[in-house]
Design an enzyme around this catalytic site. Structure first.
Site, short mmCIF file in Angstrom:
data_model
loop_
_atom_site.label_atom_id
_atom_site.label_comp_id
_atom_site.label_asym_id
_atom_site.label_seq_id
_atom_site.Cartn_x
_atom_site.Cartn_y
_atom_site.Cartn_z
N GLN A 107 6.30 29.78 16.66
CA GLN A 107 7.75 29.75 16.80
C GLN A 107 8.39 31.09 16.47
O GLN A 107 9.46 31.42 16.99
CB GLN A 107 8.35 28.67 15.88
N THR A 135 -13.79 32.80 32.04
CA THR A 135 -13.07 33.75 32.88
C THR A 135 -11.61 33.83 32.45
O THR A 135 -10.94 32.81 32.30
CB THR A 135 -13.16 33.35 34.36
N CYS A 142 5.22 17.58 20.07
CA CYS A 142 3.87 17.03 20.04
C CYS A 142 3.83 15.64 19.42
O CYS A 142 2.83 14.95 19.50
CB CYS A 142 2.95 17.96 19.25
#
Length: 393
Positions: free
Chosen positions: A180, A238, A326
């Site tokens: 944050q 990758t 969340c």
């Protein structure tokens, strides 16, 4: 459909047009794998290293200390689990706080099941840890202190430099979840004695699915994801070149605009807080009144339930949150609000509004006007509020 008033920038932010523009070539004509030796891959590698250099510059460190990840949660997991494993011969004790993001708390709970011991520090009524309690909790077998830079729900900024000083004095590693804070406040990892730092692209007007972990040179941390030799053999897979380029651009813009942008956000935030506390009875500001993120305002309204408040705000075209994105599916009150001492019935009536560089005073005033009507409407249906008004308790 009218564009909503978006006041949930702690959950995610809109990618800036400049960020999207910078990313686009790496989805198409510059699609080469950066691990290859031919020129198409070299273009991707150069773009990746340019972004690494920009981000390193925002922290006052060497680009070789920046490792790209898929986001803040991966960075937190990597820092905590890898430190626990690497320094297990010294000890198995970790110190954190009760108001950390679940990416930290659940990782610590996982390690407890593996035989580690975790001390969860209390916070004061503003959500700040007490430095004397932190220092008292350090033991000979303490290997890590992990304390967030700024809280994602109530916005309180921790005394990071002092935490870093204490950790260094005791020979303990210090990790901070700065998801944050990064891009919102100036950070200098050397001056603040930060050994590891987590950040995420989508919190600062960059893309989702990209983040980084700063690891101080000399720390012997294992790879978190095993496979190829990417990220100097520390993070296989990758590389997400478009994401890396986008985060680099977002970090560059955030650093250049930080002073003016946060001054504007802070003024609007204070206007919002002032109106809410003055015009809505039985409203409470959560978090430190001054030492908080410039764009964060978190309130509790007695006698109402946060989810109902959010739904009615949404009907009015306003996007807010009752806490961490969340945990928005949970019926339990915020662990952060409980940790600062709020009872369950008050913690349930929470609202987090987080601003951006695009937020206007007109939007704030409209939001407060709607909020006043919604709170009054919900309280009119509350038997608890009716009883309170009748009996004054």
């Amino acid at each position: 459909m009218k564009k909503p008033i978006y006041l949930d920038n702690a959950a995610t932010t809109a990618a800036r047009p400049e960020v999207i523009e910078a990313m686009l070539p790496y989805f198409g004509e510059l699609y080469g794998n950066p691990s290859t030796v031919y020129s198409l891959g070299a273009s991707s590698k150069q773009a990746e290293e340019n972004a690494r250099g920009i981000i390193a510059g925002t922290l006052g460190t060497d680009p070789k200390n920046i490792y790209f990840t898929a986001g803040g949660s991966e960075s937190d997991n990597w820092a905590i689990k890898a430190t626990a494993e690497a320094y297990a011969t010294k000890g198995k004790h970790i110190i954190t706080s009760k108001i950390e993001h679940h990416a930290v708390l659940h990782t610590c709970e996982y390690l407890e099941k593996q035989g580690y011991e975790v001390t969860y520090l209390d916070v004061d009524e503003n959500g700040t840890i007490r430095l004397e309690e932190l220092e008292a909790a350090i033991r000979p077998d303490t290997v890590l202190i992990t304390i967030m830079y700024a809280n994602n729900e109530i916005g309180t900024i921790q005394p990071v430099a002092e935490i870093g000083r204490i950790a260094k004095a005791h020979g303990v590693l210090f990790h901070t979840d700065a998801v944050q804070a990064y891009g919102q406040v100036p950070i200098d990892v050397d001056a603040q004695n930060i050994d590891m730092l987590s950040a995420s692209g989508h919190k600062l007007n960059g893309p989702k699915g990209i983040g980084f972990l700063y690891i101080r040179k000399g720390l012997k941390l294992r790879s978190f994801i095993h496979g190829g030799a990417q990220e100097r053999k520390r993070r296989a897979g990758t590389e997400n070149v478009p994401g890396i380029v986008g985060m680099g651009k977002a970090a560059e813009i955030a650093a250049k605009t930080m002073q003016e942008r946060t001054d504007t956000e802070r003024a609007l935030r204070d206007h919002l807080i002032g109106r809410v506390l003055a015009e809505i009875p039985y409203a409470r500001l959560n978090g430190h009144p001054q030492n908080r993120l410039p764009n964060n305002a978190n309130f509790c309204f007695r006698f109402i339930e946060g989810e109902s408040l959010l739904m009615l705000l949404d009907m009015a075209g306003i996007c807010g949150s009752s806490g961490s994105a969340c945990t928005s599916g949970s019926l339990d009150p915020s662990h952060v609000l409980l940790a600062i001492g709020l009872p369950h019935e008050i913690a349930h009536g929470s609202l987090r509004l987080t601003l951006s560089h695009e937020t206007t005073k007109e939007e704030i005033d409209y939001t407060v006007d709607q909020l006043k009507m919604i709170v009054e409407k919900l309280r009119s249906m509350s038997p608890l509020y009716e009883d309170f008004v009748k009996h004054g308790k």
